[in-house]
Design a protein around this motif. Structure first.
Motif, PDB file in Angstrom:
ATOM      1  N   ASP A  84       0.828  -1.202   0.000  1.00 11.01           N
ATOM      2  CA  ASP A  84       0.000   0.000   0.000  1.00 11.01           C
ATOM      3  C   ASP A  84       0.869   1.262   0.000  1.00 11.01           C
ATOM      4  OD1 ASP A  84      -2.353   1.499  -0.070  1.00 11.01           O
ATOM      5  OD2 ASP A  84      -2.489   1.587   2.121  1.00 11.01           O
ATOM      6  N   ILE A  85       1.806   1.304  -0.964  1.00 13.62           N
ATOM      7  CA  ILE A  85       2.708   2.447  -1.093  1.00 13.62           C
ATOM      8  C   ILE A  85       2.681   2.953  -2.540  1.00 13.62           C
ATOM      9  CG2 ILE A  85       4.233   1.722   0.782  1.00 13.62           C
ATOM     10  CD1 ILE A  85       6.224   0.712  -1.372  1.00 13.62           C
ATOM     11  N   PRO A  86       3.016   4.230  -2.753  1.00  8.22           N
ATOM     12  CA  PRO A  86       3.106   4.753  -4.117  1.00  8.22           C
ATOM     13  C   PRO A  86       4.341   4.186  -4.824  1.00  8.22           C
ATOM     14  CG  PRO A  86       3.694   6.447  -2.511  1.00  8.22           C
ATOM     15  CD  PRO A  86       3.252   5.241  -1.731  1.00  8.22           C
ATOM     16  N   TRP A  87       4.348   4.283  -6.146  1.00  7.72           N
ATOM     17  CA  TRP A  87       5.443   3.676  -6.901  1.00  7.72           C
ATOM     18  C   TRP A  87       5.642   4.379  -8.243  1.00  7.72           C
ATOM     19  CZ3 TRP A  87       4.358   1.632 -11.696  1.00  7.72           C
ATOM     20  CH2 TRP A  87       2.982   1.513 -11.993  1.00  7.72           C
ATOM     21  N   ILE A  88       6.837   4.210  -8.780  1.00  6.21           N
ATOM     22  CA  ILE A  88       7.172   4.556 -10.163  1.00  6.21           C
ATOM     23  C   ILE A  88       8.030   3.421 -10.686  1.00  6.21           C
ATOM     24  CG2 ILE A  88       8.510   6.079 -11.686  1.00  6.21           C
ATOM     25  CD1 ILE A  88       7.783   8.425  -9.886  1.00  6.21           C
ATOM     26  N   GLY A  89       7.654   2.852 -11.825  1.00  9.85           N
ATOM     27  CA  GLY A  89       8.458   1.846 -12.506  1.00  9.85           C
ATOM     28  C   GLY A  89       9.180   2.498 -13.674  1.00  9.85           C
ATOM     29  N   HIS A  90      10.127   1.790 -14.259  1.00 11.05           N
ATOM     30  CA  HIS A  90      10.925   2.355 -15.363  1.00 11.05           C
ATOM     31  C   HIS A  90      11.463   3.733 -14.962  1.00 11.05           C
ATOM     32  CE1 HIS A  90       9.401  -0.730 -18.128  1.00 11.05           C
ATOM     33  NE2 HIS A  90       8.218  -0.490 -17.609  1.00 11.05           N
ATOM     34  N   ALA A  91      11.996   3.843 -13.755  1.00 13.28           N
ATOM     35  CA  ALA A  91      12.384   5.131 -13.176  1.00 13.28           C
ATOM     36  C   ALA A  91      13.560   5.799 -13.887  1.00 13.28           C
ATOM     37  CB  ALA A  91      12.707   4.965 -11.694  1.00 13.28           C
ATOM     38  N   GLY A  92      14.361   5.022 -14.597  1.00 14.51           N
ATOM     39  CA  GLY A  92      15.481   5.612 -15.320  1.00 14.51           C
ATOM     40  C   GLY A  92      16.656   6.003 -14.443  1.00 14.51           C
ATOM     41  N   VAL A 100      12.814  13.196  -9.120  1.00 10.41           N
ATOM     42  CA  VAL A 100      12.084  14.470  -9.118  1.00 10.41           C
ATOM     43  C   VAL A 100      10.580  14.220  -9.225  1.00 10.41           C
ATOM     44  CG1 VAL A 100      11.707  16.609 -10.411  1.00 10.41           C
ATOM     45  CG2 VAL A 100      14.040  15.782 -10.005  1.00 10.41           C
ATOM     46  N   ARG A 101      10.172  13.309 -10.102  1.00  9.65           N
ATOM     47  CA  ARG A 101       8.739  12.994 -10.248  1.00  9.65           C
ATOM     48  C   ARG A 101       8.162  12.480  -8.933  1.00  9.65           C
ATOM     49  NH1 ARG A 101      10.592  10.740 -14.938  1.00  9.65           N
ATOM     50  NH2 ARG A 101      10.158   8.622 -14.285  1.00  9.65           N
ATOM     51  N   GLU A 104       7.914  15.416  -6.449  1.00  9.38           N
ATOM     52  CA  GLU A 104       6.803  16.309  -6.823  1.00  9.38           C
ATOM     53  C   GLU A 104       5.467  15.678  -6.478  1.00  9.38           C
ATOM     54  OE1 GLU A 104       7.490  17.076 -10.986  1.00  9.38           O
ATOM     55  OE2 GLU A 104       8.891  18.720 -10.560  1.00  9.38           O
ATOM     56  N   ARG A 105       5.338  14.399  -6.783  1.00  7.93           N
ATOM     57  CA  ARG A 105       4.082  13.692  -6.510  1.00  7.93           C
ATOM     58  C   ARG A 105       3.746  13.699  -5.018  1.00  7.93           C
ATOM     59  NH1 ARG A 105       3.294   7.487  -8.374  1.00  7.93           N
ATOM     60  NH2 ARG A 105       1.587   6.970  -6.986  1.00  7.93           N
ATOM     61  N   MET A 106       4.786  13.625  -4.177  1.00 11.81           N
ATOM     62  CA  MET A 106       4.563  13.531  -2.731  1.00 11.81           C
ATOM     63  C   MET A 106       4.731  14.873  -2.021  1.00 11.81           C
ATOM     64  SD  MET A 106       3.707  10.448  -2.811  1.00 11.81           S
ATOM     65  CE  MET A 106       3.366  10.245  -1.082  1.00 11.81           C
ATOM     66  N   GLY A 107       5.033  15.921  -2.773  1.00  8.86           N
ATOM     67  CA  GLY A 107       5.167  17.247  -2.180  1.00  8.86           C
ATOM     68  C   GLY A 107       6.358  17.381  -1.251  1.00  8.86           C
ATOM     69  N   CYS A 108       7.469  16.748  -1.602  1.00  6.57           N
ATOM     70  CA  CYS A 108       8.669  16.781  -0.763  1.00  6.57           C
ATOM     71  C   CYS A 108       9.842  17.405  -1.506  1.00  6.57           C
ATOM     72  CB  CYS A 108       9.052  15.372  -0.311  1.00  6.57           C
ATOM     73  SG  CYS A 108       7.886  14.658   0.860  1.00  6.57           S
ATOM     74  N   THR A 109      10.746  17.966  -0.746  1.00  7.03           N
ATOM     75  CA  THR A 109      11.969  18.542  -1.285  1.00  7.03           C
ATOM     76  C   THR A 109      13.096  17.514  -1.198  1.00  7.03           C
ATOM     77  OG1 THR A 109      12.711  19.360   0.858  1.00  7.03           O
ATOM     78  CG2 THR A 109      11.273  20.826  -0.443  1.00  7.03           C
ATOM     79  N   PRO A 110      14.213  17.754  -1.879  1.00  9.82           N
ATOM     80  CA  PRO A 110      15.354  16.844  -1.734  1.00  9.82           C
ATOM     81  C   PRO A 110      15.830  16.731  -0.279  1.00  9.82           C
ATOM     82  CG  PRO A 110      15.653  18.183  -3.686  1.00  9.82           C
ATOM     83  CD  PRO A 110      14.446  18.730  -2.958  1.00  9.82           C
ATOM     84  N   LEU A 125      24.176   6.807  -7.083  1.00  5.98           N
ATOM     85  CA  LEU A 125      24.518   7.861  -8.043  1.00  5.98           C
ATOM     86  C   LEU A 125      23.287   8.704  -8.366  1.00  5.98           C
ATOM     87  CD1 LEU A 125      26.453   9.309  -9.941  1.00  5.98           C
ATOM     88  CD2 LEU A 125      25.998   7.511 -11.643  1.00  5.98           C
ATOM     89  N   GLY A 126      22.164   8.054  -8.596  1.00  8.85           N
ATOM     90  CA  GLY A 126      20.927   8.775  -8.892  1.00  8.85           C
ATOM     91  C   GLY A 126      20.480   9.651  -7.741  1.00  8.85           C
ATOM     92  N   GLY A 127      20.556   9.122  -6.527  1.00 13.23           N
ATOM     93  CA  GLY A 127      20.189   9.900  -5.354  1.00 13.23           C
ATOM     94  C   GLY A 127      21.089  11.104  -5.169  1.00 13.23           C
ATOM     95  N   ASN A 128      22.382  10.895  -5.362  1.00  7.77           N
ATOM     96  CA  ASN A 128      23.309  12.017  -5.253  1.00  7.77           C
ATOM     97  C   ASN A 128      23.046  13.049  -6.350  1.00  7.77           C
ATOM     98  OD1 ASN A 128      24.637  11.182  -2.918  1.00  7.77           O
ATOM     99  ND2 ASN A 128      26.077   9.914  -4.051  1.00  7.77           N
ATOM    100  N   ASN A 129      22.730  12.586  -7.567  1.00  4.88           N
ATOM    101  CA  ASN A 129      22.389  13.509  -8.659  1.00  4.88           C
ATOM    102  C   ASN A 129      21.148  14.334  -8.325  1.00  4.88           C
ATOM    103  OD1 ASN A 129      24.492  12.715 -10.320  1.00  4.88           O
ATOM    104  ND2 ASN A 129      23.260  11.257 -11.479  1.00  4.88           N
TER     105      ASN A 129
END
Length: 168
Positions: A84-92, A100-101, A104-110, A125-129
Motif C-alpha cells: 500500500d505504497i506509491p510507486w514509479i516503474g521504469h524510473a530511469g 524528481v517525479r 513532486e508527486r509527494m510534495g517533498c523537497t530533496p 549515483l541517482g540519489g546524489n544527482n
C-alpha cells in the motif's frame, strides 16, 4: 556538478534503518529500490519484516515510495500495492527525473527525501544527482546472474569507502 558514488550511510538491510532516526533527520519520503533491496529478484511478496518496517516508517511519519528500474510488466505496481505504497516503474535511475517525479508527486523537497538501494551506479549515483540523502544496503542475494557478481565487484571500493564514511 561533481559526481559522487559514495552513500551517506550504509546498512546491512532495509530493516536495519531506524524509521524514527529518519524522521528526526527531517526525512518525510523514503524512496526504495525493489530488487535486492526490499526483496530478492523475482520474489513477489514482501517479507513480514519489511511489512513491519514499513509500518514503523508510517508511524514515524515517513512515506515509503517504490522507485524501481524494473521493466517487468506490473512487477513494481503489484509489489507496491501489497505494501500500500506509491510507486514509479521504469524510473530511469541514475537520471534524476524519476526522483524528481516522486518528490513532486509527494510534495517533498530533496532535503526531506532519502533513497535506499543496493546498487551504487543506479540508486546511490541517482540519489546524489537528485540531491537526496543516500542509504546503501547490502544486496539480499547475488545468485542467478553472473553480471551481478561483476557489478558488485566493481562497486566494492565505493562500498568500503561509504562504510568508513558512514561510521563517522
Amino acid at each position: 556538478m561533481a559526481i559522487s558514488l559514495l552513500a551517506d550511510h550504509v546498512y546491512s538491510s532495509v530493516t536495519d534503518i531506524d524509521p524514527q532516526t529518519l524522521a528526526d533527520a527531517g526525512i518525510r519520503l523514503l524512496l526504495a529500490d525493489l530488487d535486492n533491496t526490499l526483496v530478492p529478484y523475482g520474489v513477489l511478496e514482501p517479507e513480514p519484516s519489511v511489512r513491519e518496517w514499513n509500518q514503523g516508517l508510517r508511524t514515524a511519519g515517513v512515506t515509503l515510495f517504490l522507485l524501481s528500474n524494473s521493466r517487468k510488466p506490473g512487477r513494481p505496481e503489484t509489489f507496491a500495492q501489497k505494501l500500500d505504497i506509491p510507486w514509479i516503474g521504469h524510473a530511469g535511475k541514475p537520471k534524476a527525473g524519476g526522483f524528481v517525479r516522486a518528490m513532486e508527486r509527494m510534495g517533498c523537497t530533496p532535503e526531506e527525501t532519502a533513497i535506499v538501494g543496493d546498487q551504487i551506479f543506479t540508486d546511490i549515483l541517482g540519489g546524489n544527482n537528485a540531491g537526496v540523502t543516500t542509504l546503501l544496503v547490502e544486496p539480499i542475494r547475488l545468485a542467478g546472474n553472473p553480471g551481478r557478481y561483476v557489478r558488485y565487484a566493481v562497486e566494492w571500493p565505493f562500498r568500503a569507502l561509504a562504510r568508513q564514511r558512514s561510521r563517522r
